[in-house]
Design an enzyme around this catalytic site. Structure first.
Site, mmCIF file in Angstrom:
data_model
loop_
_atom_site.group_PDB
_atom_site.id
_atom_site.type_symbol
_atom_site.label_atom_id
_atom_site.label_comp_id
_atom_site.label_asym_id
_atom_site.label_seq_id
_atom_site.Cartn_x
_atom_site.Cartn_y
_atom_site.Cartn_z
ATOM 1 C CE1 TYR A 38 -3.864 1.964 -0.099
ATOM 2 C CE2 TYR A 38 -3.500 2.518 2.203
ATOM 3 C CZ TYR A 38 -4.203 2.696 1.027
ATOM 4 O OH TYR A 38 -5.222 3.596 0.974
ATOM 5 C CE LYS A 93 -22.809 -21.187 -13.985
ATOM 6 N NZ LYS A 93 -22.840 -22.242 -15.009
HETATM 7 C C1 LIG Z 1 -25.709 -24.650 -15.867
HETATM 8 C C2 LIG Z 1 -26.229 -23.327 -16.151
HETATM 9 O O1 LIG Z 1 -25.481 -22.415 -16.424
HETATM 10 C C3 LIG Z 1 -27.657 -23.112 -16.148
HETATM 11 O O2 LIG Z 1 -28.424 -24.058 -15.951
HETATM 12 O O3 LIG Z 1 -28.070 -21.951 -16.342
HETATM 13 MG MG LIG Z 2 -26.413 -20.495 -16.464
#
Ligand SMILES: CC(=O)C(=O)O
Ligand SMILES: [Mg+2]
Ligand SMILES: NC(=O)C1=CN([C@@H]2O[C@H](COP(=O)(O)OP(=O)(O)OC[C@H]3O[C@@H](n4cnc5c(N)ncnc54)[C@H](OP(=O)(O)O)[C@@H]3O)[C@@H](O)[C@H]2O)C=CC1
Length: 422
Positions: A38, A93
């Site tokens: 920093y 994700k």
């Molecule tokens: C797997 C996925 O991205 C969905 O079912 O929308």
């Molecule tokens: Mg999806």
């Protein structure tokens, strides 16, 4: 099911809310460390990046950071439940990006009043990232959103529900057709759903050899045909002259059913209308168009896949996006083009034909996994995915001129632990 629901809520709530956190990658133990991390040390990379923006890749996490961005308009198959409700999926994700490809993710849920507002928001924050993974944005808006952002950003922008799904579906379908003794150019395909995933899957299949005249697409109003005046431009591509109007009519003698629509929409009676060795990809999440146990009770010759982790043959974009972005980031591709997508599909397809390592069988609690009806596509926990799929994508990017870096020294990656050894 109630058990799974309770367990899933517990999993997300404890021991701390959510599924991932930000981690430090540099020492922070001493005053000296802090003066580097920093003020005053941080001013040095600031000045360097102001002088040459490329240096953001050298001095910040940009090159390994992907934004997973949603407006919550098509969360899995659950529909338009809004951006906040999409957060568990977007964090999920992020978990998969990190676990399988060593990619850091910021999940971003955008409360946008219009597609243009969404585009403007994403464009403004895009410089932070090495890539943008758009997720769970409904059709037809998703098509224009993605196209505009690809035009406006110099980093890969990839709508996972379109292309990740298409790549994995193509890989699985080519293998399933081979096992069924059929081929793509002659296969009669019925696609239930005409949204983000369905349109993109069918487009990629046509690009890989399917005959568009053999594809019947259906939306909530039935068969997409040339007599309809309510089709958007994306559905219209798949409209051809036919007197078929219902799914039952379309399924008569069909070789393949691809479901990218919603739960329990394929009945046993309709499954019985399909040709011998019918291929059923019931890919709606979390609940497929037909449950595998119902399908197998109806026909013993069915080759069956779902989007879920708890049945054999998981046709799910998790097999695509982590490894595709890994390959694209590592050669600093400016986009993810058709050749990269097709290379990924072929790499996935071929991997399913190789002997499966013991550790994968152990992870899935099975004694054997061999190319065949119950194993048409690799398992997400297969450590060779990063080796083969990321390599194929990186090579295709180089070959097609969208890579701005040479083939990486640490490629092919042996595992996710190899990511920063180059
Ligand atoms: C797997 C996925 O991205 C969905 O079912 O929308
Ligand atoms: Mg999806
Ligand atoms: N396994 C995987 O990897 C993936 C699976 N999916 C699944 O695909 C599905 C669609 O997702 P996505 O394309 O992103 O969403 P979209 O909202 O873009 O598209 C949904 C499509 O499904 C159609 N549909 C919904 N209900 C019915 C019904 N009862 N009968 C016929 N058609 C119906 C809609 O028809 P209309 O156009 O008339 O509204 C629309 O065309 C979801 O279930 C999702 O979980 C998506 C991505 C990846």
């Amino acid at each position: 099911m109630t058990d799974l629901k309770t367990a899933a809520l517990e999993y997300h709530a404890h021991p701390r809310p959510g599924k991932l956190s930000v981690e430090l990658t540099k020492a922070t133990a001493t005053a000296r460390d802090l003066s580097l991390a920093y003020s005053p040390g941080v001013a040095a990379p600031v000045r360097e990046i102001a002088r040459d923006p490329e240096l953001a890749y050298r001095y910040t996490g940009k090159g390994n950071l992907v934004a997973v961005i949603s407006d919550g308009t098509a969360i899995l198959g659950l529909g338009n439940l809004g951006p906040l409700a999409s957060k568990p999926v977007m964090e999920g994700k992020g978990v998969l990006f990190k676990r399988f490809a060593g990619i850091d993710v910021f999940d971003i849920e955008v409360d946008a009043e219009s597609p243009q507002a969404f585009i403007d928001t994403v464009k403004r924050i895009s410089i932070t990232f090495g890539g943008i993974n758009l997720e769970d944005i409904k059709a037809p808006e998703c098509f224009d959103i993605e196209r505009t952002l690809i035009e406006q950003c110099d980093i890969p922008v990839f709508h996972d529900d379109q292309h990740g799904t298409a790549i994995v579906t193509a890989a699985g379908l080519l293998n399933a057709l081979e096992i069924a003794g059929k081929n793509l150019p002659e296969a009669k395909i019925v696609c239930l759903g005409a949204g983000a995933a369905a349109i993109s899957c069918m487009k990629l299949l046509v690009g890989m050899g399917a005959d568009i005249r053999n594809i019947y697409m259906l939306d909530r109003k039935g068969v997409v045909h040339s007599g309809r005046d309510d089709l958007n431009q994306y559905k219209a591509v798949f409209a051809h002259e036919t007197d078929k109007r219902t799914m039952s009519e379309a399924l008569e003698g069909a070789d393949v059913f691809v479901g990218l629509s919603g739960a329990d929409l394929l009945s046993p009676d309709d499954l019985n209308r399909m040709a011998v060795n019918p291929i059923v990809f019931a890919c709606s999440n979390p609940d497929p168009e037909i449950k595998p146990e119902v399908a197998f009770a109806t026909r013993s010759d069915v080759i069956m896949a779902t989007g879920r982790s708890d049945y054999p043959n998981q046709v799910n974009n998790v097999l695509g996006f982590p490894f595709i972005f890994r390959g694209a980031l590592d050669v600093r591709a400016t986009r993810i083009n058709e050749e990269m997508k097709i290379a990924a599909a072929h790499a996935l397809r071929e991997l399913a034909k190789l002997p499966v390592p013991e550790e994968v069988k152990v992870a899935y609690g099975v004694d054997s996994l061999e190319f065949g009806r119950e194993y048409i596509i690799p398992k997400p926990l297969d450590p060779r995915l990063i080796t083969l799929v990321s390599d194929a994508v990186a090579k295709a990017a180089i070959k097609t001129g969208v890579a701005t870096r040479p083939y990486p020294e640490n490629y092919p990656l042996k595992s996710v632990n190899d990511v920063f050894t180059g």
